[in-house]
Design a protein around this motif. Structure first.
Motif, short mmCIF file in Angstrom:
data_model
loop_
_atom_site.label_atom_id
_atom_site.label_comp_id
_atom_site.label_asym_id
_atom_site.label_seq_id
_atom_site.Cartn_x
_atom_site.Cartn_y
_atom_site.Cartn_z
N LEU A 117 0.83 -1.20 0.00
CA LEU A 117 0.00 0.00 0.00
C LEU A 117 0.87 1.26 0.00
O LEU A 117 0.56 2.23 -0.71
N LEU A 118 1.93 1.27 0.80
CA LEU A 118 2.79 2.45 0.87
C LEU A 118 3.48 2.72 -0.47
O LEU A 118 3.64 3.87 -0.87
N ARG A 119 3.90 1.66 -1.15
CA ARG A 119 4.57 1.84 -2.44
C ARG A 119 3.62 2.42 -3.49
O ARG A 119 4.05 3.12 -4.41
N ARG A 120 2.33 2.14 -3.36
CA ARG A 120 1.35 2.63 -4.33
C ARG A 120 0.85 4.03 -3.99
O ARG A 120 0.13 4.63 -4.78
N SER A 121 1.20 4.51 -2.82
CA SER A 121 0.69 5.81 -2.38
C SER A 121 1.23 6.93 -3.26
O SER A 121 2.42 7.00 -3.56
N SER A 122 0.33 7.81 -3.68
CA SER A 122 0.76 9.06 -4.33
C SER A 122 0.82 10.11 -3.24
O SER A 122 0.05 11.07 -3.20
N TYR A 123 1.74 9.90 -2.34
CA TYR A 123 1.76 10.60 -1.05
C TYR A 123 1.77 12.11 -1.17
O TYR A 123 0.89 12.79 -0.65
N SER A 124 2.73 12.67 -1.87
CA SER A 124 2.85 14.12 -1.89
C SER A 124 1.62 14.80 -2.48
O SER A 124 1.08 15.72 -1.88
N PRO A 125 1.14 14.38 -3.65
CA PRO A 125 -0.05 15.03 -4.21
C PRO A 125 -1.26 14.92 -3.29
O PRO A 125 -1.97 15.88 -3.07
N SER A 126 -1.48 13.73 -2.70
CA SER A 126 -2.67 13.56 -1.88
C SER A 126 -2.59 14.42 -0.64
O SER A 126 -3.59 14.96 -0.17
N TYR A 127 -1.39 14.56 -0.07
CA TYR A 127 -1.26 15.36 1.14
C TYR A 127 -1.42 16.84 0.83
O TYR A 127 -2.08 17.57 1.55
N GLU A 128 -0.84 17.29 -0.27
CA GLU A 128 -0.87 18.71 -0.57
C GLU A 128 -2.27 19.18 -0.96
O GLU A 128 -2.57 20.36 -0.90
N GLU A 129 -3.15 18.26 -1.34
CA GLU A 129 -4.53 18.66 -1.58
C GLU A 129 -5.18 19.17 -0.30
O GLU A 129 -6.08 19.97 -0.32
N VAL A 130 -4.69 18.67 0.83
CA VAL A 130 -5.28 19.05 2.11
C VAL A 130 -4.49 20.17 2.76
O VAL A 130 -5.03 21.16 3.21
N THR A 131 -3.18 20.04 2.79
CA THR A 131 -2.32 21.03 3.43
C THR A 131 -1.13 21.33 2.54
O THR A 131 -0.21 20.53 2.45
N PRO A 132 -1.11 22.46 1.86
CA PRO A 132 0.01 22.79 0.98
C PRO A 132 1.31 22.93 1.77
O PRO A 132 1.30 23.18 2.96
N ARG A 133 2.40 22.75 1.05
CA ARG A 133 3.72 22.94 1.65
C ARG A 133 3.82 24.35 2.20
O ARG A 133 3.35 25.32 1.61
N ILE A 134 4.49 24.49 3.34
CA ILE A 134 4.63 25.80 3.97
C ILE A 134 5.62 26.67 3.21
O ILE A 134 5.42 27.86 3.00
N ASP A 135 6.71 26.07 2.79
CA ASP A 135 7.74 26.82 2.07
C ASP A 135 8.51 25.84 1.22
O ASP A 135 8.26 24.66 1.21
N SER A 136 9.48 26.35 0.48
CA SER A 136 10.22 25.48 -0.43
C SER A 136 11.49 24.94 0.20
O SER A 136 12.11 24.05 -0.36
N GLU A 137 11.91 25.48 1.32
CA GLU A 137 13.12 25.00 1.96
C GLU A 137 12.75 24.26 3.24
O GLU A 137 12.18 24.83 4.16
N PRO A 138 13.03 22.96 3.31
CA PRO A 138 12.63 22.19 4.48
C PRO A 138 13.13 22.80 5.78
O PRO A 138 14.27 23.22 5.90
N PHE A 139 12.22 22.88 6.77
CA PHE A 139 12.52 23.30 8.13
C PHE A 139 12.97 24.75 8.24
O PHE A 139 13.50 25.16 9.24
N GLY A 140 12.74 25.54 7.19
CA GLY A 140 13.01 26.97 7.30
C GLY A 140 14.46 27.31 7.55
O GLY A 140 14.76 28.41 8.00
N GLY A 141 15.38 26.39 7.31
CA GLY A 141 16.80 26.71 7.37
C GLY A 141 17.48 26.47 8.69
O GLY A 141 18.65 26.72 8.82
N GLY A 142 16.77 26.00 9.71
CA GLY A 142 17.43 25.78 10.98
C GLY A 142 16.77 24.71 11.79
O GLY A 142 15.65 24.33 11.55
N GLY A 143 17.47 24.22 12.81
CA GLY A 143 16.93 23.15 13.65
C GLY A 143 16.83 23.61 15.08
O GLY A 143 17.20 24.72 15.45
N ILE A 144 16.37 22.73 15.94
CA ILE A 144 16.13 23.12 17.31
C ILE A 144 17.41 23.33 18.09
O ILE A 144 17.40 23.97 19.13
#
Length: 293
Positions: free
Chosen positions: A133-160
């Protein structure tokens, strides 16, 4: 709508993450050993889903049982298939092996075997059942239909921890080839989130048995990330939290100052929002807090 399967979801971090996903429009399969608390959580999750803007309550399948049981694991994956597929598998259920925790010299071997069964064998068993099931998932498109990506750079450039964001955490796991100039490979299928612990990498007295199981889960996750490059595989240390598990582990410790599980959830959601590459991460008890490790 995307579908998540979350173990240990009647309380603590599992329930908090499930509520956040339901609020974003996800359908859920949830599990716990006790039927009463699980059904109570399921009612809450359906209510959270009603506010997700899709006009109906989230579909929530609640199956009580023990993840160490192969039949129960098969039923969980079958339930996800009945909801249309599986986009996110969260291996959150854990046991300590000894309550309260004891030093290795006194650790019951039967307890260690039980912890290995729940914390290491069961996650792999679920993954094996869920992989088609996981291999068949169109994960990114299905998720972004509900909640779009916040930005284009993961984690906003810094960590905790004040670290610069590393676009290749756990290099062997995130890259197509492993050469120094390879770009990170981000899978287009589903995602697996394995809940780890700092006890997997640090030598704390009395945490040896539990920590050994989480170290095994970490290594299992790292190998899986190499073997399944089409998936995202995250193993995450959420830090100490105000949970029943922690209270049972160290009953003499004052847990009132520990963060609640829902304060860790934003860091986990950030992995989803940013399509983070496979790797080990540390989540912070602050909004959006997460860092590669």
């Amino acid at each position: 709508m995307p579908v998540a399967l979350i173990t240990g979801a009647s309380k603590g971090l599992g329930r908090a993450l499930a509520a956040a996903l339901a609020g974003r429009g996800w359908d859920l399969v949830v599990d716990a050993r006790s039927a009463g608390p699980l059904e109570e959580a399921a009612r809450e999750l359906r209510g959270a889903g009603e506010g997700a803007g899709r006009g109906t309550a989230a579909r929530v399948v609640a199956l009580p049982g023990d993840v160490a049981d192969a039949g129960h694991r098969a039923a969980l994956v079958a339930a996800a298939g009945g909801l249309g597929g599986l986009d996110l598998l969260v291996n959150n259920a854990s046991v300590l092996g000894a309550e309260p925790l004891v030093r290795l010299a006194d650790h019951p071997l039967d307890g260690l075997r039980a912890a290995l069964e729940v914390n290491v064998v069961a996650p792999l068993g679920l993954i094996q059942k869920a992989l088609p099931l996981l291999r068949r998932s169109s994960y990114s498109p299905s998720y972004e239909e509900v909640t779009p990506r916040i930005d284009s750079e993961p984690f906003g450039g810094g960590g905790i921890n004040g670290e610069a964001y590393d676009s290749h955490p756990n290099t062997r796991n995130a890259r197509n080839a492993g050469s120094s100039d390879s770009s990170p490979y981000i899978g287009t299928g589903g995602a697996i989130l394995n809940i780890s612990s700092d006890a997997a990498v640090e030598g704390y007295p009395a945490w040896g048995g539990y920590g050994a199981t989480k170290a095994a889960l970490d290594q299992q996750s790292a190998v899986l990330a190499v073997e399944e490059p089409g998936l995202r595989v995250w193993w995450v240390d959420p830090g100490d939290m105000r949970t029943d598990l922690y209270a049972a582990a160290v009953p003499d410790d004052d847990v009132s100052g520990r963060p609640l599980p829902d304060t860790v959830v934003p860091g986990l959601l950030r992995l989803l929002d940013d399509g983070a590459p496979s790797g080990r991460y540390t989540a912070a008890a602050t909004p959006g807090g997460v860092s590669s490790r």
